[in-house]
Design an enzyme around this catalytic site. Structure first.
Site, short mmCIF file in Angstrom:
data_model
loop_
_atom_site.label_atom_id
_atom_site.label_comp_id
_atom_site.label_asym_id
_atom_site.label_seq_id
_atom_site.Cartn_x
_atom_site.Cartn_y
_atom_site.Cartn_z
N SER A 183 3.91 -12.11 4.21
CA SER A 183 3.46 -13.41 3.75
C SER A 183 4.27 -14.53 4.39
O SER A 183 5.37 -14.31 4.91
CB SER A 183 3.58 -13.52 2.23
N ASP A 226 -0.15 -12.73 5.68
CA ASP A 226 -0.73 -13.08 4.38
C ASP A 226 -0.39 -14.51 3.95
O ASP A 226 0.72 -14.99 4.19
CB ASP A 226 -0.20 -12.08 3.34
N HIS A 227 -1.34 -15.15 3.29
CA HIS A 227 -1.15 -16.48 2.70
C HIS A 227 -0.57 -17.48 3.70
O HIS A 227 0.43 -18.16 3.44
CB HIS A 227 -0.28 -16.41 1.45
N HIS A 237 -0.88 -14.25 -9.40
CA HIS A 237 0.24 -13.81 -8.58
C HIS A 237 1.52 -13.68 -9.42
O HIS A 237 1.72 -14.41 -10.39
CB HIS A 237 0.52 -14.81 -7.45
N HIS A 249 -6.30 -10.53 -5.16
CA HIS A 249 -4.88 -10.91 -5.11
C HIS A 249 -4.31 -10.79 -6.53
O HIS A 249 -5.03 -10.79 -7.51
CB HIS A 249 -4.72 -12.34 -4.61
N GLY A 250 -2.98 -10.73 -6.62
CA GLY A 250 -2.34 -10.66 -7.93
C GLY A 250 -2.61 -9.36 -8.65
O GLY A 250 -2.61 -9.31 -9.89
N SER A 253 -0.83 -6.75 -9.10
CA SER A 253 0.28 -6.15 -9.85
C SER A 253 0.15 -6.36 -11.35
O SER A 253 0.66 -5.57 -12.14
CB SER A 253 1.62 -6.73 -9.38
N ASN A 258 -4.44 -6.34 -3.05
CA ASN A 258 -3.12 -6.82 -2.64
C ASN A 258 -2.07 -6.58 -3.73
O ASN A 258 -2.30 -6.93 -4.89
CB ASN A 258 -3.17 -8.32 -2.36
N ARG A 298 23.88 1.64 0.59
CA ARG A 298 22.88 2.66 0.90
C ARG A 298 22.39 3.44 -0.32
O ARG A 298 21.17 3.63 -0.47
CB ARG A 298 23.41 3.61 1.99
#
Length: 289
Positions: A50, A84-85, A183, A211-212, A214, A233, A260
């Site tokens: 993005s 993206d965006h 988002h 989109h959004g 999640s 997305n 790590r």
């Protein structure tokens, strides 16, 4: 294998009434996790960079893009690279030489006529260079800490008739639609307007993008894909998985100084989330080649 092309992956998914998962990457650990999760799922995937991620990387697109390309070329599944965006025309013009086959040009913040004009110009530029282009109509909200629009506010949802005119007048290859997702949600409580989505799918001739994602529960994603979403997305879900694993590791190992082990824990958590989400949106009957 060589980089795949986003347009081909999305078109194939749309034809199969499935969806390709597209994950936003910020670090090398994101890149490695997305590819490993896709390989475990046996499915193609899209790596998304993005404009905000480019800003985080000190305004430099190439280091992350080159790393993503190198990792993708060693993958056992098709991997595409998507910008993206994009709001900056300067960044848009860097896409072809950086290995991107597609861009999402974001002028949705503008009034309709200005969005139309800016997107039409971006389409002309990208198509002349063989790039696939996605745009957005309606306001999904939630980016840069801004709240989403109220569900009844003008522009908060994508209007099917307006969307049909927008797609026809701009020539975009795919459209991100506002149907209730937001988002940057950290809870999975978004309720999609599935009836509106079905109307948009019946009205438009191009693949639809969510989109959004999640913030959408699994059953909502499954129904959205069945209703016409061909590209899903995901960004915040990966960051939530990574941050949670790193936080847990450091809480259990307060003496740790080597990055790590905790980055490995974060990467492994993202791998699991990628594999799980691909299973949700691709579906058991999809073509995963």
């Amino acid at each position: 294998m060589p980089l795949a092309r986003t347009g081909e992956l999305v078109t194939r998914a749309a034809e199969g009434r499935s969806a390709v998962a597209a994950f936003n990457i910020i670090t090398l650990e994101h890149v490695e996790a997305v590819i490993a999760g896709a390989e475990s799922a046996g499915a193609p995937v899209v790596l998304q960079v993005s404009e905000n991620a480019v800003k985080f990387r000190q305004g430099r697109l190439l280091p992350l893009a080159r790393a993503a390309t190198a990792a993708a070329e060693r993958a056992s599944v098709p991997v595409a690279l998507h910008l993206d965006h994009v709001q900056s025309d300067d960044l848009l013009r860097q896409a072809p030489d950086a290995g991107f086959s597609s861009v999402m040009y974001d002028a949705a913040r503008l009034p309709y006529a200005e969005n139309l004009a800016a997107t039409r110009a971006a389409v002309a530029w990208t198509h002349a260079r063989g790039l696939w282009i996605e745009a957005e109509l309606g306001q999904i909200g939630g980016k840069d800490g801004k709240p989403p629009l109220d569900a009844h506010a003008p522009g908060a949802r994508t209007d099917p008739d307006e969307a049909r005119a927008f797609v026809t007048d701009t020539g975009v290859d795919a459209l991100a639609v506002a149907v209730g997702s937001v988002h940057a949600m950290t809870t999975r409580t978004a309720a999609l307007d599935q009836d509106l989505l079905k109307r948009l799918s019946a009205t438009l001739s191009v693949p639809l993008v969510l989109h959004g994602s999640s913030g959408v529960p699994d059953d909502g994603l499954v129904e959205a894909v069945a209703g016409g979403i061909a590209k899903v997305n995901v960004g915040t879900a990966l960051n939530k998985a990574m941050t949670g694993a790193v936080r847990d590791f450091l809480a259990a190992h307060p003496e740790a100084v080597d990055s790590r082990p905790y980055l490995r824990a974060g990467r492994e958590a993202m791998v699991r989330e990628v594999e799980r989400l691909i299973g949700v949106v691709a579906g058991p009957g999809s073509d995963r080649r």
